[in-house]
Each structure stands twice: as C-alpha cells, then as structure tokens.
Design a protein around this motif. Structure first.
Motif, PDB file in Angstrom:
ATOM      1  N   UNK A   1       0.817  -1.230   0.000  1.00 54.60           N
ATOM      2  CA  UNK A   1       0.000   0.000   0.000  1.00 54.60           C
ATOM      3  C   UNK A   1       0.846   1.273   0.000  1.00 54.60           C
ATOM      4  N   UNK A   2       1.921   1.269   0.750  1.00 53.75           N
ATOM      5  CA  UNK A   2       2.739   2.480   0.836  1.00 53.75           C
ATOM      6  C   UNK A   2       3.972   2.424  -0.059  1.00 53.75           C
ATOM      7  N   UNK A   3       3.949   1.524  -1.028  1.00 53.80           N
ATOM      8  CA  UNK A   3       5.086   1.451  -1.946  1.00 53.80           C
ATOM      9  C   UNK A   3       4.625   1.956  -3.309  1.00 53.80           C
ATOM     10  N   UNK A   4       5.544   2.003  -4.265  1.00 53.38           N
ATOM     11  CA  UNK A   4       5.143   2.469  -5.597  1.00 53.38           C
ATOM     12  C   UNK A   4       4.730   1.292  -6.486  1.00 53.38           C
ATOM     13  N   UNK A   5       4.651   0.108  -5.919  1.00 55.94           N
ATOM     14  CA  UNK A   5       4.277  -1.071  -6.718  1.00 55.94           C
ATOM     15  C   UNK A   5       2.762  -1.277  -6.635  1.00 55.94           C
ATOM     16  N   UNK A   6       2.124  -1.334  -7.796  1.00 52.87           N
ATOM     17  CA  UNK A   6       0.665  -1.552  -7.811  1.00 52.87           C
ATOM     18  C   UNK A   6       0.367  -3.051  -7.842  1.00 52.87           C
ATOM     19  N   UNK A   7      -0.617  -3.453  -7.075  1.00 54.68           N
ATOM     20  CA  UNK A   7      -1.052  -4.860  -7.090  1.00 54.68           C
ATOM     21  C   UNK A   7      -2.237  -4.969  -8.048  1.00 54.68           C
ATOM     22  N   UNK A   8      -2.139  -5.900  -8.975  1.00 53.05           N
ATOM     23  CA  UNK A   8      -3.167  -6.042 -10.006  1.00 53.05           C
ATOM     24  C   UNK A   8      -3.662  -7.493 -10.065  1.00 53.05           C
ATOM     25  N   UNK A   9      -4.776  -7.713 -10.759  1.00 54.06           N
ATOM     26  CA  UNK A   9      -5.360  -9.060 -10.829  1.00 54.06           C
ATOM     27  C   UNK A   9      -5.001  -9.747 -12.144  1.00 54.06           C
ATOM     28  N   UNK A  10      -5.016 -11.071 -12.100  1.00 53.85           N
ATOM     29  CA  UNK A  10      -4.652 -11.861 -13.284  1.00 53.85           C
ATOM     30  C   UNK A  10      -5.828 -12.119 -14.219  1.00 53.85           C
ATOM     31  N   UNK A  11      -7.057 -11.883 -13.716  1.00 56.54           N
ATOM     32  CA  UNK A  11      -8.238 -12.252 -14.488  1.00 56.54           C
ATOM     33  C   UNK A  11      -9.465 -11.757 -13.736  1.00 56.54           C
ATOM     34  N   UNK A  12     -10.601 -11.751 -14.399  1.00 55.37           N
ATOM     35  CA  UNK A  12     -11.893 -11.529 -13.721  1.00 55.37           C
ATOM     36  C   UNK A  12     -13.004 -11.988 -14.659  1.00 55.37           C
ATOM     37  N   UNK A  13     -14.207 -12.083 -14.126  1.00 60.53           N
ATOM     38  CA  UNK A  13     -15.344 -12.487 -14.945  1.00 60.53           C
ATOM     39  C   UNK A  13     -16.026 -11.263 -15.542  1.00 60.53           C
ATOM     40  N   UNK A  14     -16.841 -11.475 -16.591  1.00 63.23           N
ATOM     41  CA  UNK A  14     -17.515 -10.312 -17.184  1.00 63.23           C
ATOM     42  C   UNK A  14     -18.815  -9.937 -16.478  1.00 63.23           C
ATOM     43  N   UNK A  15     -19.376 -10.909 -15.719  1.00 63.31           N
ATOM     44  CA  UNK A  15     -20.647 -10.593 -15.044  1.00 63.31           C
ATOM     45  C   UNK A  15     -20.379  -9.833 -13.746  1.00 63.31           C
ATOM     46  N   UNK A  16     -21.365  -9.053 -13.329  1.00 67.00           N
ATOM     47  CA  UNK A  16     -21.194  -8.282 -12.085  1.00 67.00           C
ATOM     48  C   UNK A  16     -21.274  -9.179 -10.856  1.00 67.00           C
ATOM     49  N   UNK A  17     -22.161 -10.187 -10.922  1.00 67.62           N
ATOM     50  CA  UNK A  17     -22.289 -11.144  -9.813  1.00 67.62           C
ATOM     51  C   UNK A  17     -23.158 -12.303 -10.290  1.00 67.62           C
ATOM     52  N   UNK A  18     -23.322 -13.310  -9.438  1.00 69.63           N
ATOM     53  CA  UNK A  18     -24.268 -14.365  -9.781  1.00 69.63           C
ATOM     54  C   UNK A  18     -23.688 -15.750  -9.728  1.00 69.63           C
ATOM     55  N   UNK A  19     -24.365 -16.670 -10.404  1.00 73.07           N
ATOM     56  CA  UNK A  19     -24.049 -18.092 -10.320  1.00 73.07           C
ATOM     57  C   UNK A  19     -22.901 -18.450 -11.272  1.00 73.07           C
TER      58      UNK A  19
ATOM     59  N   UNK B   1     -19.680 -20.132 -10.301  1.00 73.33           N
ATOM     60  CA  UNK B   1     -18.834 -20.755  -9.287  1.00 73.33           C
ATOM     61  C   UNK B   1     -17.351 -20.649  -9.647  1.00 73.33           C
ATOM     62  N   UNK B   2     -16.587 -20.187  -8.688  1.00 70.23           N
ATOM     63  CA  UNK B   2     -15.135 -20.111  -8.888  1.00 70.23           C
ATOM     64  C   UNK B   2     -14.663 -18.827  -9.522  1.00 70.23           C
ATOM     65  N   UNK B   3     -15.567 -17.938  -9.824  1.00 69.52           N
ATOM     66  CA  UNK B   3     -15.161 -16.716 -10.533  1.00 69.52           C
ATOM     67  C   UNK B   3     -15.104 -15.502  -9.604  1.00 69.52           C
ATOM     68  N   UNK B   4     -14.518 -14.430 -10.105  1.00 65.06           N
ATOM     69  CA  UNK B   4     -14.296 -13.195  -9.339  1.00 65.06           C
ATOM     70  C   UNK B   4     -14.781 -12.022 -10.190  1.00 65.06           C
TER      71      UNK B   4
END
Ligand code: PEP
Length: 249
Positions: free
Chosen positions: A54-72, A74-77
C-alpha cells in the motif's frame, strides 16, 4: 510521453508464506527507472499483497476476472470484488486463459467492457502461435485478436487500455522474440491503432512485450522505440531479477 510499465504475472505460484517472502524482498529493492511497476499475485493473496504494498510504488493487479457483475458463476471473481479490495488494474486475455480456459475474443470483449465500466485499467494480452509465425500469418492473427476484442471501444477508452504483445511461442519457453521481431510487431500494432483511432491514440497507448523477458535481454528489448515495457512471467518470481528488468530502461 506514453507510460513505461513493467508488470509481473505471478500466475498460479506462491502460497501465502512465499508471497510474503517475495513482497518483503521486493520492498527492499531500489527503483532507478521511471517505469510503473505492477505485480499480479494469485487471487487468495491479492488482498494481503495489496495491504503489504500500500505504501510502496508497486501496484497490485489481478490476473483475471469475470464479465458478469455477480451471480451463479462458481469459482469466478467480479470487477466489483477486485475493486472492493483496492485493485484497479486487471490482466485479460493471457494466452494461458485462452488456451486452458477457452477464453475467446468474444468473452474477452465482454470482460474488457466490464472492466472499463468499472473504471478499471486493462492489460490486454494477445499474440500468435508458433505456426502462425512460421506461416507468416502473425500480423493477421494479432490484428484480428485486437480488432475482435477492442475495436468496438470509443477512442477515449484507450486511456485505460495497455496492450501486451505476447507471442505464445515465447511464453515460458526461454525463447524470446528478438528485439527486432518485437519492434516490428509493436510498430504494426501501433499502425493498426492509428488506422482505427488516429495517431493521438496510437502514440499514447503503452504496448508491452511478454515472452521470456529476462534481466539479460530486457535492456535491448526496451531500447526499441515501440516497446514500452514488459509483462514478465517466470523472472517476476525472483525479486532481484524482476527489479533488474524494471531498472533496464
Ligand atoms: C507471461 O506469462 O505473461 C510471460 C511473459 O511469461 P514468461 O516471462 O515466463 O515467458
């Protein structure tokens, strides 16, 4: 001037203790280049890494995500879940996602739309297979991947798009595209962007190279005018190697 970026994709490596150790090592190193630096831990370690850096200049990013906002799904983010822990950038379209998880240009186009609708930045990956390069089709394949997933976007969306050219034959194989091959493809990609969106968008869009980029070859790759940094797999798992690449500009 466009941004220079070096992003480490940790893939499905490092449990919590190993992640902690790598984060500790990263925080000890000094950055001498002006590049933006990012790391993408696996989902279970994202929040921990975010808090730790948080206090460094390195940004933490994600490797993937789903296209839906939420729902059924399973296993997705979702994008909202990532944002709720402070993540603002996501890698989409990595060749391993395309190959092992059947991600298509169509799904990726939806994912890009969702990320942008959530004000997230996208590192969009694409690249040809070895047989495409051998048959001389590499430019056609790459242009098609970009067109299918991105060319429905407004020009202004490109403020939040980073492109990552990753020839599949160079990922994790130890075989790197030569600096000239990388430059030729990056120039071709920039020309495609210019054709579709004009020179301002093309000149402002960061295009990363990925595929066995290491401390020993980063300097030469990054010296090419259209190579604006790297997406780094294997070498990002060793803090000193990763920072040698970060500082190769
Ligand atoms: C990657 O997977 O994005 C990558 C570039 O891997 P590596 O550096 O190990 O080839």
């Amino acid at each position: 001037m466009r941004k220079q970026i070096v992003a480490g994709n940790w893939k499905m490596n490092n449990d919590l203790a190993q992640t902690e150790a790598l984060l500790t090592d990263l925080k000890k190193l000094e950055q001498t280049s002006g590049a933006e630096v990012m790391v993408a831990p696996t989902f279970t370690n994202l929040y921990h890494a975010f808090e730790s850096l948080k206090n460094s200049s390195i940004e933490v990013i994600a490797q993937n995500m789903h296209f839906a906002d939420k729902g059924a799904y399973t296993g997705e983010i979702s994008a909202g879940m990532l944002k709720s822990i402070g993540i603002k950038t996501v890698i989409l379209g990595h060749s391993e996602r395309r190959e092992y998880f059947n991600e298509t240009d169509e799904t990726l186009s939806k994912k890009v739309d969702t990320a942008l609708a959530n004000d997230m930045r996208v590192i969009f990956c694409f690249g040809e297979q070895l047989h495409d390069r051998k048959s001389g089709n590499h430019e056609t394949v790459v242009e098609q991947q970009i067109k299918n997933a991105l060319f429905h976007l407004e020009a202004s969306s490109f403020q939040n798009i980073v492109l990552a050219y990753e020839p599949v034959w160079a990922i994790g194989t130890g075989e790197t595209a030569s600096p000239e091959q990388a430059q030729d493809m990056h120039a071709f990609i920039r020309a495609s962007l210019a054709k579709q969106y004009g020179n301002d968008v093309a000149d402002a869009t960061t295009i990363l190279y990925g595929g066995s980029c290491k401390p020993g070859n980063a300097k030469e790759l990054f010296s090419k005018p259209d190579v604006d940094g790297g997406l780094i797999g294997g070498a990002s798992l060793v803090a000193e190697d990763f920072f040698a690449i970060v500082n190769a500009f």
